[in-house]
Write a protein that holds these residues in place. Structure first.
Motif, PDB file in Angstrom:
ATOM      1  N   GLU A  41       3.301  -2.644   0.093  1.00 52.16           N
ATOM      2  CA  GLU A  41       3.126  -4.081  -0.113  1.00 52.16           C
ATOM      3  C   GLU A  41       2.699  -4.761   1.184  1.00 52.16           C
ATOM      4  O   GLU A  41       1.886  -5.697   1.164  1.00 52.16           O
ATOM      5  CB  GLU A  41       4.412  -4.705  -0.645  1.00 52.16           C
ATOM      6  N   MET A 107       8.653  -6.835  -3.731  1.00 58.66           N
ATOM      7  CA  MET A 107       8.409  -7.574  -4.966  1.00 58.66           C
ATOM      8  C   MET A 107       7.954  -9.001  -4.651  1.00 58.66           C
ATOM      9  O   MET A 107       6.987  -9.505  -5.240  1.00 58.66           O
ATOM     10  CB  MET A 107       9.717  -7.610  -5.743  1.00 58.66           C
ATOM     11  N   VAL A 108       8.636  -9.634  -3.700  1.00 56.47           N
ATOM     12  CA  VAL A 108       8.272 -11.008  -3.360  1.00 56.47           C
ATOM     13  C   VAL A 108       6.870 -11.062  -2.762  1.00 56.47           C
ATOM     14  O   VAL A 108       6.071 -11.929  -3.128  1.00 56.47           O
ATOM     15  CB  VAL A 108       9.321 -11.615  -2.396  1.00 56.47           C
ATOM     16  N   GLU A 111       4.386 -10.745  -5.528  1.00 58.86           N
ATOM     17  CA  GLU A 111       4.331 -11.922  -6.385  1.00 58.86           C
ATOM     18  C   GLU A 111       3.711 -13.117  -5.670  1.00 58.86           C
ATOM     19  O   GLU A 111       3.024 -13.923  -6.292  1.00 58.86           O
ATOM     20  CB  GLU A 111       5.725 -12.268  -6.909  1.00 58.86           C
ATOM     21  N   VAL A 112       3.969 -13.235  -4.372  1.00 53.12           N
ATOM     22  CA  VAL A 112       3.343 -14.331  -3.623  1.00 53.12           C
ATOM     23  C   VAL A 112       1.827 -14.180  -3.681  1.00 53.12           C
ATOM     24  O   VAL A 112       1.094 -15.137  -3.946  1.00 53.12           O
ATOM     25  CB  VAL A 112       3.836 -14.346  -2.156  1.00 53.12           C
ATOM     26  N   ARG A 114       0.132 -12.550  -5.928  1.00 52.85           N
ATOM     27  CA  ARG A 114      -0.315 -12.789  -7.303  1.00 52.85           C
ATOM     28  C   ARG A 114      -0.382 -14.296  -7.565  1.00 52.85           C
ATOM     29  O   ARG A 114      -1.273 -14.792  -8.241  1.00 52.85           O
ATOM     30  CB  ARG A 114       0.649 -12.128  -8.294  1.00 52.85           C
ATOM     31  N   PHE A 115       0.564 -14.992  -6.990  1.00 49.15           N
ATOM     32  CA  PHE A 115       0.625 -16.440  -7.160  1.00 49.15           C
ATOM     33  C   PHE A 115      -0.596 -17.102  -6.529  1.00 49.15           C
ATOM     34  O   PHE A 115      -1.197 -18.010  -7.098  1.00 49.15           O
ATOM     35  CB  PHE A 115       1.911 -16.958  -6.511  1.00 49.15           C
ATOM     36  N   GLN A 118      -4.110 -14.749  -7.956  1.00 51.77           N
ATOM     37  CA  GLN A 118      -4.152 -14.254  -9.339  1.00 51.77           C
ATOM     38  C   GLN A 118      -4.234 -12.726  -9.341  1.00 51.77           C
ATOM     39  O   GLN A 118      -4.342 -12.099  -8.305  1.00 51.77           O
ATOM     40  CB  GLN A 118      -5.330 -14.838 -10.132  1.00 51.77           C
TER      41      GLN A 118
END
Lengths: 291, 333
Positions: A41, A107-108, A111-112, A114-115, A118
């Protein structure tokens, strides 16, 4: 025969980049004795940094190494300092608390991204992305060769750093024996923070090098975290030389698996090797060579 | 770590929540909320099973998707291969998954601590990739599609509730028996447990068998309820294996009720964000539903190492005396 050599060449070139990921992981594992489940990540974050620099500022991916690596160093330092080190003082049932924290961090990070970006696939187009040159009948993909070259150069710098500088020596000392290192006046907390930063910036380097030949999406980190383990286990925990060998072995094994077994099972080959190593050679290659 | 006395202290909270869950589908006439609760109950089963193996026996598994996926595929293959009802999977999903568990235990229990965790990741990934590529058997990435038996959510709800109660109940019973003490002994110190004559391999396997059995049942239930599976979903490292761990951590590792609480928090929190607080806040908030859960996980690991249930006294303390330092262990930094 030609097919075999071609597969080997592709494998070794990829292996150079894998080695870089593996070295970062193995350094962290050696010093902190934890598995960094956020490694891929961190690499993904660096890839996005490179992507943004290339897309909006027109910066060449190789040049953005100079920005991606320090940024990830800082991110790594912050993670280690504020999220991982404090856990050493907390009493919990499972000793794997730090590992689980890296899961959360990974994970964070995913997701950040992805936020912000996209879930679309992105890639950086460069003029040389699909350039290849030939030696005999074997084709060499230019960005792969350049990436391999930079990976080797970075590895040499890293070895110089670990063997010759004070901080490098302190890192190796902490990895060998934390208590003894503490008694010698090494600030172990500072060393763990440095190491995590270093590991993160090496992951950043490999991510940046991969970008011209790969594509990018937020959850790309997971598979690379797994690859980083396989390399680390293959080479032996904490062994940098082992990580290099492990990286190349993994690259070649994947390439041969994709050529001779099935493209889709490429990653299974890695996992299968991993299991065999875990079961039959738990210390990794380190145990055979004592490096 | 006696968790059983907790149960005696405030039994009414548990009795009331179980009663609420039994009455829930009758009180709330909304398929949407019923669906959420069905998924949450399924996660109670997965989280509790994970917790038995990892929280109580100390073998941190990163591969519970294996058992979930095997259970789901057992049920699915009954339909595609044998043209029988996928409900056979509810009978056989558990046992098949248990057998897989025995084999995996045989491979992995020679490894300890982080190595065990890594091996379970590797095996999980192998299962996923085999399921993706063995197209003649599993339909590969196409997945398996069946037809739901019931239109109404209520039968599924009570099935899930029954499964959850059976799972948590069995685990609570096991933990009161001698086995439970052996499990905890192995977690605390495997060598000392061996020295006292506890066969660590045997009891770790027993723990894994119970754990895989219930996870397999949850998988078979998922197949029947969702009526569609594919390898990316049921063998997913991130959405099953790691979620199982996070559910356990949020609620409290090594507590009977922890994973149950964690499962409801996980599902309801994510859904609240996914629906942008049921339309109260701008749409973009919904993009952050996993992110928020991840942040919660980091927060819990950092400040409540034993989870919501395990650190409940600490939370209560914060409530009653806002100024008090909650515990010396978190006052660092």
């Amino acid at each position: 025969m030609q097919e075999l050599i071609q597969a080997l060449v592709a494998g070794v070139l990829m292996g150079g980049i894998y080695a870089l990921i593996g070295i970062g992981m193995t350094l962290i594992m050696g010093v902190m004795k934890i598995i960094n489940l956020a490694h891929g990540e961190l690499m993904m974050v660096a890839m996005y940094i490179t992507y943004v620099l290339a897309q909006y500022f027109g910066l060449d991916p190789y040049f953005s190494l100079l920005i991606a690596m320090p940024s990830l160093f800082i991110i790594g330092v912050l993670i280690q300092k504020y999220l991982l080190n404090p856990l050493l003082k907390v009493d919990s049932i499972l000793p794997e608390n730090q590992v689980l924290m890296t899961v959360g961090v990974g994970m964070v990070l995913t997701e950040v991204m992805r936020f912000i970006f996209q879930a679309d696939f992105k890639s950086v187009k460069t003029s040389y992305s699909s350039t290849a040159f030939y030696l005999g009948t074997i084709s060499f993909n230019l960005p792969m060769v350049v990436a391999f070259g930079i990976a080797v150069a970075l590895t040499i710098c890293l070895f110089y750093f670990l063997l010759k500088t004070d901080v490098g020596k302190s890192i190796r000392a902490t990895a060998q024996n934390k208590e003894a290192a503490l008694l010698m006046g090494i600030n172990a907390e500072k060393i763990t923070v440095m190491t995590y930063g270093l590991g993160a910036s090496l992951a950043a380097a490999s991510g940046t090098l991969l970008l011209p030949i790969y594509y990018l999406f937020p959850s790309i980190g997971g598979p690379f975290t797994l690859k980083a383990f396989v390399i680390t286990m293959l080479g032996g925990m904490g062994s940098t030389v082992g990580a290099i060998v492990g990286g190349v072995v993994l690259g070649v094994a994947e390439s041969l698996g994709a050529t001779y077994i099935k493209m889709g099972l490429k990653d299974s080959v890695a996992m299968f090797i991993f299991l065999l190593v875990l079961i039959f050679l738990p210390g990794g290659l380190k145990r055979l060579t004592k490096v | 770590m006696g968790n059983t006395f907790n149960w005696r202290k405030i039994p009414w909270a548990k009795v009331l929540s179980v009663a609420f869950l039994v009455l829930f589908p009758l009180l709330v006439d909304s398929d949407y909320y019923r669906h959420l609760f069905i998924i949450a109950l399924m996660w109670v089963v997965i989280g509790s099973s994970w917790n038995l193996l990892s929280g109580y026996t100390g073998q941190v598994s990163f591969g519970h998707a294996i058992f979930f996926g095997v259970g789901a595929y057992t049920a699915g293959l009954f339909t595609t291969k044998l043209s029988m009802s996928a409900w056979w999977g509810m009978l056989l999903g558990g046992p098949v998954s248990l057998l897989v568990g025995i084999v995996i235990g045989w491979i992995c229990f020679r490894l300890r601590g982080p190595y065990f965790a890594l091996a379970t990741i590797a095996i999980g990934e192998i299962f996923r990739q085999v399921a993706e590529n063995w197209i003649s058997f599993t339909e590969g990435m196409q997945g398996i599609l069946i037809i739901q038996t019931f239109r109404s959510k209520i039968p599924y709800y009570y099935l899930a509730l029954g499964l959850a109660i059976a799972c948590v109940g069995t685990i609570a019973l096991v933990l009161r028996s001698k086995w439970g003490f052996y499990f905890i002994a192995i977690r605390e110190d495997q060598d000392a447990a061996e020295a006292l004559g506890i066969s660590s391999y045997r009891y770790k396997s027993l723990s894994l068998m119970i754990s895989s059995f219930f996870t397999g049942l949850a998988g078979a239930f998922y197949m029947n309820y969702m009526a569609f599976i594919d390898p990316q979903v049921v063998f997913s490292l991130h959405y099953i294996s790691i979620m199982a761990i996070l559910v356990g951590i949020i609620g409290g590792v090594g507590t009977i009720w922890g994973p149950a609480v964690g499962a409801f928090i996980m599902v309801l929190l994510q859904e609240t964000f996914r629906s942008s607080f049921y339309g109260l806040v701008p749409r973009w908030v919904s993009e952050a539903h996993v992110l928020v859960f991840g942040l919660l996980v980091i927060f819990v690991i950092r400040y409540m190492a034993n989870g919501m249930v395990g650190d409940w006294p600490k939370i209560q303390q914060l409530w009653s005396r806002p100024k008090a330092v909650s515990s010396p262990s978190v006052s660092g930094n």
